[in-house]
Every structure is written in structure tokens, then in C-alpha cells.
Design a protein around this motif. Structure first.
Motif, PDB file in Angstrom:
ATOM      1  N   HIS A  58     108.798   7.279  71.112  1.00 44.63           N
ATOM      2  CA  HIS A  58     110.022   6.521  71.380  1.00 44.63           C
ATOM      3  C   HIS A  58     109.821   5.651  72.613  1.00 44.63           C
ATOM      4  CE1 HIS A  58     111.837   9.223  68.555  1.00 44.63           C
ATOM      5  NE2 HIS A  58     113.080   8.898  68.855  1.00 44.63           N
ATOM      6  N   GLY A  59     110.424   4.479  72.587  1.00 44.25           N
ATOM      7  CA  GLY A  59     110.411   3.599  73.747  1.00 44.25           C
ATOM      8  C   GLY A  59     111.310   2.403  73.508  1.00 44.25           C
ATOM      9  N   GLY A  60     111.783   1.808  74.595  1.00 45.66           N
ATOM     10  CA  GLY A  60     112.543   0.572  74.474  1.00 45.66           C
ATOM     11  C   GLY A  60     113.905   0.742  73.842  1.00 45.66           C
ATOM     12  N   GLU A  61     114.566   1.855  74.153  1.00 44.91           N
ATOM     13  CA  GLU A  61     115.953   2.029  73.715  1.00 44.91           C
ATOM     14  C   GLU A  61     116.821   2.216  74.955  1.00 44.91           C
ATOM     15  OE1 GLU A  61     118.695   4.770  70.730  1.00 44.91           O
ATOM     16  OE2 GLU A  61     117.070   5.683  71.892  1.00 44.91           O
ATOM     17  N   LEU A  62     116.779   3.389  75.559  1.00 44.66           N
ATOM     18  CA  LEU A  62     117.547   3.628  76.779  1.00 44.66           C
ATOM     19  C   LEU A  62     116.898   2.958  77.986  1.00 44.66           C
ATOM     20  CD1 LEU A  62     118.412   7.392  76.239  1.00 44.66           C
ATOM     21  CD2 LEU A  62     119.848   5.409  75.766  1.00 44.66           C
ATOM     22  N   ALA A  63     115.593   2.751  77.923  1.00 44.97           N
ATOM     23  CA  ALA A  63     114.870   2.039  78.980  1.00 44.97           C
ATOM     24  C   ALA A  63     114.424   0.682  78.435  1.00 44.97           C
ATOM     25  CB  ALA A  63     113.680   2.862  79.463  1.00 44.97           C
ATOM     26  N   VAL A 114     105.349  15.137  63.896  1.00 38.89           N
ATOM     27  CA  VAL A 114     105.614  16.162  64.905  1.00 38.89           C
ATOM     28  C   VAL A 114     105.874  15.455  66.231  1.00 38.89           C
ATOM     29  CG1 VAL A 114     104.628  18.077  66.227  1.00 38.89           C
ATOM     30  CG2 VAL A 114     104.263  17.936  63.753  1.00 38.89           C
ATOM     31  N   ALA A 115     106.989  15.785  66.875  1.00 38.10           N
ATOM     32  CA  ALA A 115     107.379  15.082  68.096  1.00 38.10           C
ATOM     33  C   ALA A 115     107.434  16.036  69.274  1.00 38.10           C
ATOM     34  CB  ALA A 115     108.739  14.415  67.909  1.00 38.10           C
ATOM     35  N   ALA A 116     106.789  15.651  70.364  1.00 33.71           N
ATOM     36  CA  ALA A 116     106.905  16.385  71.615  1.00 33.71           C
ATOM     37  C   ALA A 116     108.161  15.938  72.349  1.00 33.71           C
ATOM     38  CB  ALA A 116     105.670  16.145  72.476  1.00 33.71           C
ATOM     39  N   ASN A 117     108.596  16.759  73.285  1.00 36.36           N
ATOM     40  CA  ASN A 117     109.797  16.502  74.069  1.00 36.36           C
ATOM     41  C   ASN A 117     109.373  16.079  75.474  1.00 36.36           C
ATOM     42  OD1 ASN A 117     112.175  16.608  75.560  1.00 36.36           O
ATOM     43  ND2 ASN A 117     112.877  18.515  74.630  1.00 36.36           N
ATOM     44  N   ARG A 118     109.727  14.866  75.854  1.00 40.17           N
ATOM     45  CA  ARG A 118     109.266  14.374  77.151  1.00 40.17           C
ATOM     46  C   ARG A 118     109.987  15.040  78.315  1.00 40.17           C
ATOM     47  NH1 ARG A 118     109.101   8.445  77.222  1.00 40.17           N
ATOM     48  NH2 ARG A 118     108.495   8.694  79.394  1.00 40.17           N
ATOM     49  N   MET A 119     110.992  15.879  78.038  1.00 38.51           N
ATOM     50  CA  MET A 119     111.655  16.642  79.090  1.00 38.51           C
ATOM     51  C   MET A 119     110.895  17.927  79.407  1.00 38.51           C
ATOM     52  SD  MET A 119     114.346  14.715  79.622  1.00 38.51           S
ATOM     53  CE  MET A 119     115.712  15.650  80.322  1.00 38.51           C
ATOM     54  N   LYS A 120     109.875  18.233  78.601  1.00 33.53           N
ATOM     55  CA  LYS A 120     109.082  19.441  78.826  1.00 33.53           C
ATOM     56  C   LYS A 120     107.733  19.071  79.429  1.00 33.53           C
ATOM     57  CE  LYS A 120     111.337  22.020  75.121  1.00 33.53           C
ATOM     58  NZ  LYS A 120     111.150  22.788  73.851  1.00 33.53           N
ATOM     59  N   HIS A 121     106.955  20.075  79.779  1.00 31.85           N
ATOM     60  CA  HIS A 121     105.677  19.846  80.453  1.00 31.85           C
ATOM     61  C   HIS A 121     104.676  19.198  79.503  1.00 31.85           C
ATOM     62  CE1 HIS A 121     102.032  20.619  82.783  1.00 31.85           C
ATOM     63  NE2 HIS A 121     102.836  20.847  83.822  1.00 31.85           N
ATOM     64  N   PRO A 122     103.859  18.272  80.008  1.00 33.92           N
ATOM     65  CA  PRO A 122     102.846  17.645  79.151  1.00 33.92           C
ATOM     66  C   PRO A 122     101.901  18.635  78.476  1.00 33.92           C
ATOM     67  CG  PRO A 122     103.107  16.378  81.162  1.00 33.92           C
ATOM     68  CD  PRO A 122     103.932  17.619  81.335  1.00 33.92           C
ATOM     69  N   LEU A 123     101.682  19.798  79.062  1.00 33.93           N
ATOM     70  CA  LEU A 123     100.837  20.801  78.411  1.00 33.93           C
ATOM     71  C   LEU A 123     101.467  21.280  77.108  1.00 33.93           C
ATOM     72  CD1 LEU A 123      99.555  22.950  81.420  1.00 33.93           C
ATOM     73  CD2 LEU A 123      98.256  21.310  80.039  1.00 33.93           C
ATOM     74  N   ASP A 124     102.798  21.334  77.069  1.00 35.66           N
ATOM     75  CA  ASP A 124     103.474  21.687  75.816  1.00 35.66           C
ATOM     76  C   ASP A 124     103.196  20.634  74.750  1.00 35.66           C
ATOM     77  OD1 ASP A 124     104.577  23.937  77.001  1.00 35.66           O
ATOM     78  OD2 ASP A 124     106.421  22.899  77.585  1.00 35.66           O
ATOM     79  N   LEU A 169     107.030  11.205  70.533  1.00 35.42           N
ATOM     80  CA  LEU A 169     107.532  11.652  71.834  1.00 35.42           C
ATOM     81  C   LEU A 169     108.982  11.216  71.923  1.00 35.42           C
ATOM     82  CD1 LEU A 169     106.804  12.924  74.616  1.00 35.42           C
ATOM     83  CD2 LEU A 169     106.312  10.594  75.413  1.00 35.42           C
ATOM     84  N   SER A 170     109.886  12.189  72.024  1.00 36.17           N
ATOM     85  CA  SER A 170     111.308  11.872  71.967  1.00 36.17           C
ATOM     86  C   SER A 170     112.030  12.383  73.219  1.00 36.17           C
ATOM     87  CB  SER A 170     111.924  12.470  70.701  1.00 36.17           C
ATOM     88  OG  SER A 170     111.735  13.874  70.676  1.00 36.17           O
ATOM     89  N   ASN A 171     113.338  12.302  73.196  1.00 35.15           N
ATOM     90  CA  ASN A 171     114.248  12.629  74.284  1.00 35.15           C
ATOM     91  C   ASN A 171     114.315  11.465  75.276  1.00 35.15           C
ATOM     92  OD1 ASN A 171     115.984  14.135  76.128  1.00 35.15           O
ATOM     93  ND2 ASN A 171     115.281  15.948  75.038  1.00 35.15           N
ATOM     94  N   ASP A 172     114.940  11.681  76.417  1.00 30.81           N
ATOM     95  CA  ASP A 172     115.329  10.607  77.328  1.00 30.81           C
ATOM     96  C   ASP A 172     114.096   9.917  77.911  1.00 30.81           C
ATOM     97  OD1 ASP A 172     116.450   8.944  79.176  1.00 30.81           O
ATOM     98  OD2 ASP A 172     117.748  10.461  80.084  1.00 30.81           O
ATOM     99  N   GLU A 173     113.847   8.681  77.457  1.00 31.99           N
ATOM    100  CA  GLU A 173     112.649   7.958  77.886  1.00 31.99           C
ATOM    101  C   GLU A 173     112.724   7.521  79.344  1.00 31.99           C
ATOM    102  OE1 GLU A 173     112.637   3.715  76.266  1.00 31.99           O
ATOM    103  OE2 GLU A 173     114.298   4.648  75.184  1.00 31.99           O
ATOM    104  N   ARG A 174     113.886   7.688  79.958  1.00 32.39           N
ATOM    105  CA  ARG A 174     114.022   7.333  81.371  1.00 32.39           C
ATOM    106  C   ARG A 174     113.445   8.408  82.281  1.00 32.39           C
ATOM    107  NH1 ARG A 174     120.333   6.255  80.403  1.00 32.39           N
ATOM    108  NH2 ARG A 174     119.951   8.305  79.468  1.00 32.39           N
ATOM    109  N   ARG A 175     113.121   9.554  81.695  1.00 30.93           N
ATOM    110  CA  ARG A 175     112.577  10.667  82.470  1.00 30.93           C
ATOM    111  C   ARG A 175     111.056  10.697  82.380  1.00 30.93           C
ATOM    112  NH1 ARG A 175     116.070  14.814  83.757  1.00 30.93           N
ATOM    113  NH2 ARG A 175     118.213  14.039  83.876  1.00 30.93           N
ATOM    114  N   GLY A 176     110.406  10.898  83.496  1.00 32.07           N
ATOM    115  CA  GLY A 176     108.965  11.069  83.483  1.00 32.07           C
ATOM    116  C   GLY A 176     108.225   9.781  83.153  1.00 32.07           C
ATOM    117  N   LEU A 177     106.917   9.915  83.022  1.00 28.22           N
ATOM    118  CA  LEU A 177     106.047   8.776  82.756  1.00 28.22           C
ATOM    119  C   LEU A 177     105.333   8.972  81.426  1.00 28.22           C
ATOM    120  CD1 LEU A 177     104.437   8.485  86.302  1.00 28.22           C
ATOM    121  CD2 LEU A 177     106.277   7.052  85.375  1.00 28.22           C
ATOM    122  N   ALA A 178     105.220   7.893  80.664  1.00 27.26           N
ATOM    123  CA  ALA A 178     104.526   7.995  79.382  1.00 27.26           C
ATOM    124  C   ALA A 178     103.092   8.473  79.587  1.00 27.26           C
ATOM    125  CB  ALA A 178     104.545   6.648  78.667  1.00 27.26           C
TER     126      ALA A 178
END
Length: 349
Positions: free
Chosen positions: A211-216, A151-161, A182-191
Motif C-alpha cells: 500500500h502507498g499513496g493513499e493516506l500519505a 499475503v500482507a504484512a502489517n506495517r504497525m508491527k515489527h519488520p521481523l514479523d 504491506l497494509s495499515n497506516d502508511e504514515r507510520r514507520g518507513l517503507a
């Protein structure tokens, strides 16, 4: 990307057939696993108008290293996802993903999904998870491919989600959910904004696989390790830019789910030979090759191993070791792991 590597049907000069090498598939996204023909049929069934890039019969031209390119990639993915509207659609997608993996020699598949993306059409989060897990059990029984869900959360959404999803994932930990991502654009927000969600997942016995170490760059991988307690890294290839981080991954045994074709398709690397497979392998970093989103990138699991062989010079013995690494990093039951490892040894002999 499909034209850059063989499909797995040709073993090549002196090489064993990659399709007969048992392997685990640990990086495959739900909608992205869809067959192009299935997408067209579902779009027609539900009256969905697809962008021309998804109807041309060729993988779309993508480059997601800038914000506009990532937006286009995400728009195409969302258009494809909008065609999955009924339980029957979900069952078909999962069944066909398992069939494709079986043809490529995969004996274990961990498919990654954010159920919030499908919940509005399927009656909510809990009904959606139960439909997905039922589809996974049915497809596994019918194809012989062991299957589980990350199950993957979307890092473009709120951490509460993300925390809500982590609790949902833990609820189904004994019914086929094995990990939290945790997926989507890893350049957005903080892990670290998602650290509580990952703590919930880990405390519930789930694997942490962001996810990490692809776009960032390498810092993204370090953040996944330090802030999220990552046990696997989705992609992770940019770690190659930091020798100390490479040593850390090797010494800790954290597996990188490397997806060579998608790295090139998204513009992370210009050419297949630029993907640092050889550097990571020789440094002792465990890897599990994955197809990521075959619908958009045009190649499936066996083609990633062909790329390692044809472009990076991996011998059959080294390909067998890559397959072993994928099995060891999986959450497959012990009996499945032992059977697959035995099959890998037989292939190598």
C-alpha cells in the motif's frame, strides 16, 4: 458511499451493463469483503458484541485522515475480524466474496490477508494459511471465479514479523499465494524497514504489492517503488500530486489498485469527482479498480466502474480498457487472462 453510485444493476442510458464486463479484482481485503448480514450472523453465533456502527445497516461514517479517525476505522475492522473464529467461518467468507465478485463480472480475484490476525483461533500460521487456501480453492471451483491470495504484512508491527510472513508466503507460492503486500497506516514507520521482507518475497517469485499513496502523499509511492521494488501499488492515487511520479508510473507500467469509493469514505478526497481517475488514466498510468473493504465502505467492484462512468465520464470503451489493465496486472494464469481479454473485447463490441 453506496448512495453515490449505482450498484451495477442499471446499465444507464446507452451504456452496457457493467456486470457483464469481465474484470479482475486485485484489491480486496479479507475481513472487509464480508457481507454485512454475514457479520451479524457470525457475531450472534460467537456471542460477539459489535459496535453500533456495524449493526445499523448503513456503512459507518468514517474519516481516517487523522490519527483518531484511523483508530476508529481499525477498531471497527478488528471487531469484524473477531467474528471469524472457525474454518467454517473462513470458508463462508471466501465463498461469499467469490459469489459477490461473480455477480459483478469478476473472473479473477486476488484477496489480501494477514494470516497472523486469524492464527490464534485457527491453530497457528501454517494451519491458518492452509485453511484459507483450501477455502480459496473450494470457492473458485464452486463459483467459477479464479482466485489467489496476496499475503500482507502489517506495517504497525515489527519488520521481523513481516519477514516471517514473507517466508510463509513463499512456502505456498505454488499453492495459491501470488503476492506479498504491506497494509495499515502508511504514515507510520518507513517503507525501507520492510525491504528485506519484500526481497524474500520477490526472490520467491511473488509479486510485490504494498500500500502507498493513499493516506500519505507521493513520497509514499516513491518509497514503495524505490525501497520495496513494488510491481503494483495498493491505492497510489496521491501520485497524481507529482507529475514526475505520474510519468514514472506510466513509463514503468506499475499498476495502481485504485479504490474510488474508499478514498472518499476515508476522507482522502471530499467528493467522488475529486478522485484523480481521469488524470491518471489520461497520463497512461495502468489502474485496476478495487472495492477495498465493502463491509465498511458499502460498495463492491461493479460500483467502482459505475463511478468511473457516471462521475468521471468514462466511455464504455475506456471502461473496457480499465478492465484490460486489471487483467494484465493480475497474476492469473495465461489461459484465464486470454479468456477474460477476449470477453472484454466482446463486451466492448
Amino acid at each position: 458511499m453506496a448512495s453515490d453510485v449505482r450498484t451495477g444493476s442499471d446499465p444507464g442510458p446507452g451504456g452496457r451493463d457493467i456486470r457483464h464486463l469481465p474484470k479482475a479484482h486485485l484489491h480486496l481485503h479479507f475481513t472487509g469483503s464480508m457481507r454485512p448480514a454475514t457479520l451479524l450472523e457470525l457475531a450472534d453465533k460467537h456471542g460477539v458484541h459489535l459496535p453500533e456502527a456495524l449493526t445499523s445497516g448503513e456503512p459507518p461514517k468514517l474519516r481516517a485522515t487523522d490519527e483518531r479517525g484511523w483508530f476508529r476505522f481499525q477498531r471497527l475492522y478488528d471487531a469484524a475480524r473477531s467474528c471469524l473464529r472457525t474454518p467454517e467461518d473462513i470458508h463462508r467468507l471466501v465463498r461469499e466474496a467469490a459469489q459477490e465478485d461473480a455477480a459483478d463480472g469478476s473472473g479473477w480475484l486476488e484477496i489480501q490477508v494477514d494470516p497472523t490476525s486469524y492464527a490464534p483461533r485457527l491453530g497457528g500460521l501454517i494451519p491458518t494459511m492452509e485453511i484459507i487456501l483450501d477455502a480459496v480453492r473450494t470457492a473458485s471451483r464452486d463459483t467459477g471465479v479464479g482466485m489467489a491470495v496476496v499475503v500482507a504484512a502489517n506495517r504497525m508491527k515489527h519488520p521481523l514479523d513481516a519477514r516471517t510472513l514473507a517466508r510463509l508466503a513463499v512456502r505456498y507460492a505454488d499453492q495459491g499465494v501470488v503476492g506479498f503486500g504491506l497494509s495499515n497506516d502508511e504514515r507510520r514507520g518507513l517503507a525501507r524497514d520492510f525491504d528485506r521482507a519484500f526481497a524474500i518475497a520477490r526472490d520467491g517469485g511473488l509479486l510485490a504489492a504494498p500500500h502507498g499513496g493513499e493516506l500519505a502523499g507521493p513520497a509514499s509511492v516513491r518509497d514503495c517503488l524505490d525501497d520495496l521494488g513494488a510491481q503494483r501499488i495498493g491505492h497510489g492515487v496521491r501520485a497524481a500530486e507529482d507529475p514526475r511520479l505520474v510519468r514514472r508510473l506510466a513509463e514503468s507500467g506499475v499498476t495502481c489498485e485504485v479504490c474510488p469509493a474508499s478514498n472518499v469514505a476515508l476522507g482522502v478526497y471530499d467528493k467522488p469527482q475529486d478522485v484523480p481517475l481521469r488524470l491518471l488514466y489520461d497520463a497512461g498510468v495502468p489502474m485496476a479498480l478495487g472495492a477495498d473493504d465493502p463491509l465498511l465502505f458499502g460498495s463492491r467492484l461493479a460500483a467502482q466502474y459505475e463511478l468511473a462512468r457516471d462521475v468521471h465520464g468514462f466511455t464504455d470503451q475506456e471502461l473496457a480498457e480499465l478492465a484490460r489493465q486489471s487483467v494484465r496486472a493480475s497474476r492469473a494464469p495465461d489461459e484465464v487472462r486470454e479468456r477474460m481479454l477476449g470477453g472484454i473485447d466482446a463486451w466492448a463490441r
